[in-house]
Design a protein around this motif. Structure first.
Motif, PDB file in Angstrom:
ATOM      1  N   LEU A 220       5.878  -3.437  14.939  1.00  0.00           N
ATOM      2  CA  LEU A 220       5.381  -2.123  15.373  1.00  0.00           C
ATOM      3  C   LEU A 220       5.689  -1.056  14.323  1.00  0.00           C
ATOM      4  CD1 LEU A 220       6.328  -1.979  19.166  1.00  0.00           C
ATOM      5  CD2 LEU A 220       4.045  -1.639  18.226  1.00  0.00           C
ATOM      6  N   SER A 221       6.892  -1.108  13.775  1.00  0.00           N
ATOM      7  CA  SER A 221       7.293  -0.120  12.762  1.00  0.00           C
ATOM      8  C   SER A 221       6.459  -0.256  11.494  1.00  0.00           C
ATOM      9  CB  SER A 221       8.782  -0.269  12.437  1.00  0.00           C
ATOM     10  OG  SER A 221       9.558   0.049  13.558  1.00  0.00           O
ATOM     11  N   LYS A 222       6.165  -1.493  11.122  1.00  0.00           N
ATOM     12  CA  LYS A 222       5.324  -1.713   9.942  1.00  0.00           C
ATOM     13  C   LYS A 222       3.942  -1.105  10.166  1.00  0.00           C
ATOM     14  CE  LYS A 222       5.777  -5.849   8.466  1.00  0.00           C
ATOM     15  NZ  LYS A 222       5.628  -7.300   8.284  1.00  0.00           N
ATOM     16  N   TYR A 223       3.383  -1.356  11.340  1.00  0.00           N
ATOM     17  CA  TYR A 223       2.063  -0.811  11.690  1.00  0.00           C
ATOM     18  C   TYR A 223       2.095   0.719  11.693  1.00  0.00           C
ATOM     19  CZ  TYR A 223      -1.931   0.451  14.596  1.00  0.00           C
ATOM     20  OH  TYR A 223      -3.078   1.036  15.093  1.00  0.00           O
ATOM     21  N   LEU A 224       3.102   1.289  12.338  1.00  0.00           N
ATOM     22  CA  LEU A 224       3.203   2.748  12.418  1.00  0.00           C
ATOM     23  C   LEU A 224       3.445   3.367  11.047  1.00  0.00           C
ATOM     24  CD1 LEU A 224       5.334   3.056  15.681  1.00  0.00           C
ATOM     25  CD2 LEU A 224       2.893   3.577  15.410  1.00  0.00           C
ATOM     26  N   SER A 225       4.189   2.682  10.221  1.00  0.00           N
ATOM     27  CA  SER A 225       4.433   3.169   8.863  1.00  0.00           C
ATOM     28  C   SER A 225       3.131   3.246   8.069  1.00  0.00           C
ATOM     29  CB  SER A 225       5.435   2.259   8.160  1.00  0.00           C
ATOM     30  OG  SER A 225       5.646   2.662   6.840  1.00  0.00           O
ATOM     31  N   GLU A 226       2.331   2.213   8.188  1.00  0.00           N
ATOM     32  CA  GLU A 226       1.030   2.216   7.504  1.00  0.00           C
ATOM     33  C   GLU A 226       0.121   3.307   8.072  1.00  0.00           C
ATOM     34  OE1 GLU A 226       0.071   0.474   4.826  1.00  0.00           O
ATOM     35  OE2 GLU A 226       1.958  -0.608   4.707  1.00  0.00           O
ATOM     36  N   LEU A 227       0.144   3.505   9.383  1.00  0.00           N
ATOM     37  CA  LEU A 227      -0.652   4.578   9.990  1.00  0.00           C
ATOM     38  C   LEU A 227      -0.201   5.949   9.499  1.00  0.00           C
ATOM     39  CD1 LEU A 227      -1.189   3.828  13.798  1.00  0.00           C
ATOM     40  CD2 LEU A 227      -2.924   3.985  12.020  1.00  0.00           C
ATOM     41  N   SER A 228       1.100   6.104   9.322  1.00  0.00           N
ATOM     42  CA  SER A 228       1.629   7.417   8.945  1.00  0.00           C
ATOM     43  C   SER A 228       1.168   7.869   7.564  1.00  0.00           C
ATOM     44  CB  SER A 228       3.160   7.426   9.021  1.00  0.00           C
ATOM     45  OG  SER A 228       3.738   6.708   7.951  1.00  0.00           O
TER      46      SER A 228
ATOM     47  N   GLU B 187      14.356  18.737  15.913  1.00  0.00           N
ATOM     48  CA  GLU B 187      12.970  19.215  16.000  1.00  0.00           C
ATOM     49  C   GLU B 187      12.025  18.433  15.095  1.00  0.00           C
ATOM     50  OE1 GLU B 187      12.634  23.446  15.495  1.00  0.00           O
ATOM     51  OE2 GLU B 187      14.345  23.808  16.832  1.00  0.00           O
ATOM     52  N   MET B 188      12.492  18.096  13.881  1.00  0.00           N
ATOM     53  CA  MET B 188      11.635  17.348  12.951  1.00  0.00           C
ATOM     54  C   MET B 188      11.269  15.992  13.536  1.00  0.00           C
ATOM     55  SD  MET B 188      13.014  17.797   9.051  1.00  0.00           S
ATOM     56  CE  MET B 188      14.569  17.017   9.436  1.00  0.00           C
ATOM     57  N   ILE B 189      12.268  15.289  14.024  1.00  0.00           N
ATOM     58  CA  ILE B 189      12.022  13.953  14.556  1.00  0.00           C
ATOM     59  C   ILE B 189      11.155  14.039  15.808  1.00  0.00           C
ATOM     60  CG2 ILE B 189      13.130  11.920  15.581  1.00  0.00           C
ATOM     61  CD1 ILE B 189      15.314  12.300  13.436  1.00  0.00           C
ATOM     62  N   ALA B 190      11.402  15.046  16.643  1.00  0.00           N
ATOM     63  CA  ALA B 190      10.575  15.226  17.850  1.00  0.00           C
ATOM     64  C   ALA B 190       9.119  15.478  17.473  1.00  0.00           C
ATOM     65  CB  ALA B 190      11.122  16.369  18.694  1.00  0.00           C
ATOM     66  N   MET B 191       8.895  16.311  16.445  1.00  0.00           N
ATOM     67  CA  MET B 191       7.537  16.611  15.999  1.00  0.00           C
ATOM     68  C   MET B 191       6.861  15.358  15.427  1.00  0.00           C
ATOM     69  SD  MET B 191       5.296  17.336  13.267  1.00  0.00           S
ATOM     70  CE  MET B 191       6.366  17.533  11.873  1.00  0.00           C
ATOM     71  N   LEU B 192       7.600  14.602  14.624  1.00  0.00           N
ATOM     72  CA  LEU B 192       7.042  13.387  14.044  1.00  0.00           C
ATOM     73  C   LEU B 192       6.744  12.341  15.118  1.00  0.00           C
ATOM     74  CD1 LEU B 192       9.231  13.058  10.825  1.00  0.00           C
ATOM     75  CD2 LEU B 192       6.810  13.634  10.936  1.00  0.00           C
ATOM     76  N   LYS B 193       7.628  12.227  16.109  1.00  0.00           N
ATOM     77  CA  LYS B 193       7.382  11.298  17.214  1.00  0.00           C
ATOM     78  C   LYS B 193       6.117  11.695  17.968  1.00  0.00           C
ATOM     79  CE  LYS B 193      10.797  10.193  19.928  1.00  0.00           C
ATOM     80  NZ  LYS B 193      12.034  10.268  20.745  1.00  0.00           N
ATOM     81  N   GLU B 194       5.965  12.972  18.219  1.00  0.00           N
ATOM     82  CA  GLU B 194       4.768  13.446  18.920  1.00  0.00           C
ATOM     83  C   GLU B 194       3.513  13.131  18.108  1.00  0.00           C
ATOM     84  OE1 GLU B 194       2.902  17.726  20.196  1.00  0.00           O
ATOM     85  OE2 GLU B 194       5.064  17.465  20.423  1.00  0.00           O
ATOM     86  N   GLU B 195       3.582  13.364  16.815  1.00  0.00           N
ATOM     87  CA  GLU B 195       2.444  13.082  15.923  1.00  0.00           C
ATOM     88  C   GLU B 195       2.127  11.580  15.910  1.00  0.00           C
ATOM     89  OE1 GLU B 195      -0.548  14.479  13.537  1.00  0.00           O
ATOM     90  OE2 GLU B 195       1.098  15.820  14.030  1.00  0.00           O
ATOM     91  N   MET B 196       3.178  10.740  15.878  1.00  0.00           N
ATOM     92  CA  MET B 196       2.970   9.293  15.887  1.00  0.00           C
ATOM     93  C   MET B 196       2.350   8.843  17.213  1.00  0.00           C
ATOM     94  SD  MET B 196       3.680   8.011  12.979  1.00  0.00           S
ATOM     95  CE  MET B 196       3.129   6.437  13.556  1.00  0.00           C
ATOM     96  N   ASN B 197       2.839   9.371  18.309  1.00  0.00           N
ATOM     97  CA  ASN B 197       2.252   9.023  19.623  1.00  0.00           C
ATOM     98  C   ASN B 197       0.781   9.427  19.691  1.00  0.00           C
ATOM     99  OD1 ASN B 197       4.333   7.690  21.088  1.00  0.00           O
ATOM    100  ND2 ASN B 197       5.408   9.644  21.253  1.00  0.00           N
ATOM    101  N   HIS B 198       0.471  10.591  19.145  1.00  0.00           N
ATOM    102  CA  HIS B 198      -0.920  11.055  19.085  1.00  0.00           C
ATOM    103  C   HIS B 198      -1.758  10.091  18.246  1.00  0.00           C
ATOM    104  CE1 HIS B 198      -4.255  13.888  19.088  1.00  0.00           C
ATOM    105  NE2 HIS B 198      -4.319  13.745  17.768  1.00  0.00           N
ATOM    106  N   LEU B 199      -1.203   9.650  17.129  1.00  0.00           N
ATOM    107  CA  LEU B 199      -1.889   8.732  16.239  1.00  0.00           C
ATOM    108  C   LEU B 199      -2.146   7.390  16.930  1.00  0.00           C
ATOM    109  CD1 LEU B 199      -2.826   8.943  13.303  1.00  0.00           C
ATOM    110  CD2 LEU B 199      -0.676   7.929  12.618  1.00  0.00           C
ATOM    111  N   ILE B 200      -1.156   6.912  17.667  1.00  0.00           N
ATOM    112  CA  ILE B 200      -1.316   5.634  18.381  1.00  0.00           C
ATOM    113  C   ILE B 200      -2.460   5.727  19.399  1.00  0.00           C
ATOM    114  CG2 ILE B 200      -0.237   4.087  20.053  1.00  0.00           C
ATOM    115  CD1 ILE B 200       2.432   4.702  18.704  1.00  0.00           C
TER     116      ILE B 200
ATOM    117  N   VAL C 137       0.831  -1.196   0.000  1.00  0.00           N
ATOM    118  CA  VAL C 137       0.000   0.000   0.000  1.00  0.00           C
ATOM    119  C   VAL C 137       0.872   1.254   0.000  1.00  0.00           C
ATOM    120  CG1 VAL C 137      -1.696   1.312   1.340  1.00  0.00           C
ATOM    121  CG2 VAL C 137      -1.933  -1.139   1.120  1.00  0.00           C
ATOM    122  N   THR C 138       1.958   1.230   0.786  1.00  0.00           N
ATOM    123  CA  THR C 138       2.828   2.398   0.877  1.00  0.00           C
ATOM    124  C   THR C 138       3.407   2.760  -0.479  1.00  0.00           C
ATOM    125  OG1 THR C 138       3.411   1.782   3.134  1.00  0.00           O
ATOM    126  CG2 THR C 138       4.849   3.351   2.047  1.00  0.00           C
TER     127      THR C 138
END
Length: 191
Positions: A111-119, A175-188, A1-2
């Protein structure tokens, strides 16, 4: 899908197709992107009839899908094997020191596969390189491990140095990685 989504996004961006596509043409383009990605990357065989059924659109013929696949290949100039977020995440996880058990690496891969699909569902992720998204995803996956599988701070530091030396990405203070991590945690939390 990606990979199919990558094709679709690149087709729409490269040719400004989104400005003049009908709903039927958009469905055809989506199906052709998915069919092409399946042909290149999926070990199972999907027939054209399977694809047509997935599209739930009886007005699209197999010949149209084949022609659209050719249009995709030529528009993308045969650049149809892009490095994806999940591929980067896989290689990053392989860079974990040997003291990390295989079972933990397996959990991180899943977990990474799942998060990648969520992203894929998050528009804010579109503008970031796959390697940057992958590092954020792997960091979130590591942080998500339960106490029994947790990776020690020393091991995480060794991992961070390996990632920096290989990809030029730093897990701390970025900052980019911190922002993306925060967004991923929110998504989870919401899935």
């Amino acid at each position: 899908v990606t990979v199919a989504m990558t094709y679709l996004d690149r087709m729409l961006s490269a040719s400004m197709l989104h400005l003049r596509l009908s709903k039927n043409q958009c469905c055809l383009l989506s199906m052709a992107c998915l069919k092409l990605a399946i042909k290149l990357l999926e070990p199972r065989i999907f027939t054209m009839n399977d694809m047509i059924k997935l599209g739930l659109n009886s007005s699209i013929s197999p010949e149209q899908v084949v022609q659209m696949e050719q249009d995709i290949i030529f528009t993308l100039e045969w650049d149809v094997l892009p490095s994806t977020t999940i591929e980067f995440a896989y290689y990053m996880i392989c860079m974990l020191p040997p003291e990390v058990p295989r079972s933990t690496k397996y959990v991180l891969q899943e977990l990474s596969k799942y998060l990648s699909e969520l992203s894929i569902c998050v528009y804010n992720f579109v503008g970031f390189r796959s390697s940057v998204k992958a590092l954020a995803i792997v960091c979130v996956a590591i942080d998500s491990l339960d106490a029994g599988s947790a990776i020690s701070t020393d091991t995480q530091c060794t991992f961070a140095i390996r990632i920096y030396e290989t990809f030029g990405l730093w897990t701390h203070d970025d900052e980019m990685i911190a922002m993306l991590k925060e967004e991923m945690n929110h998504l989870i939390c919401h899935n």
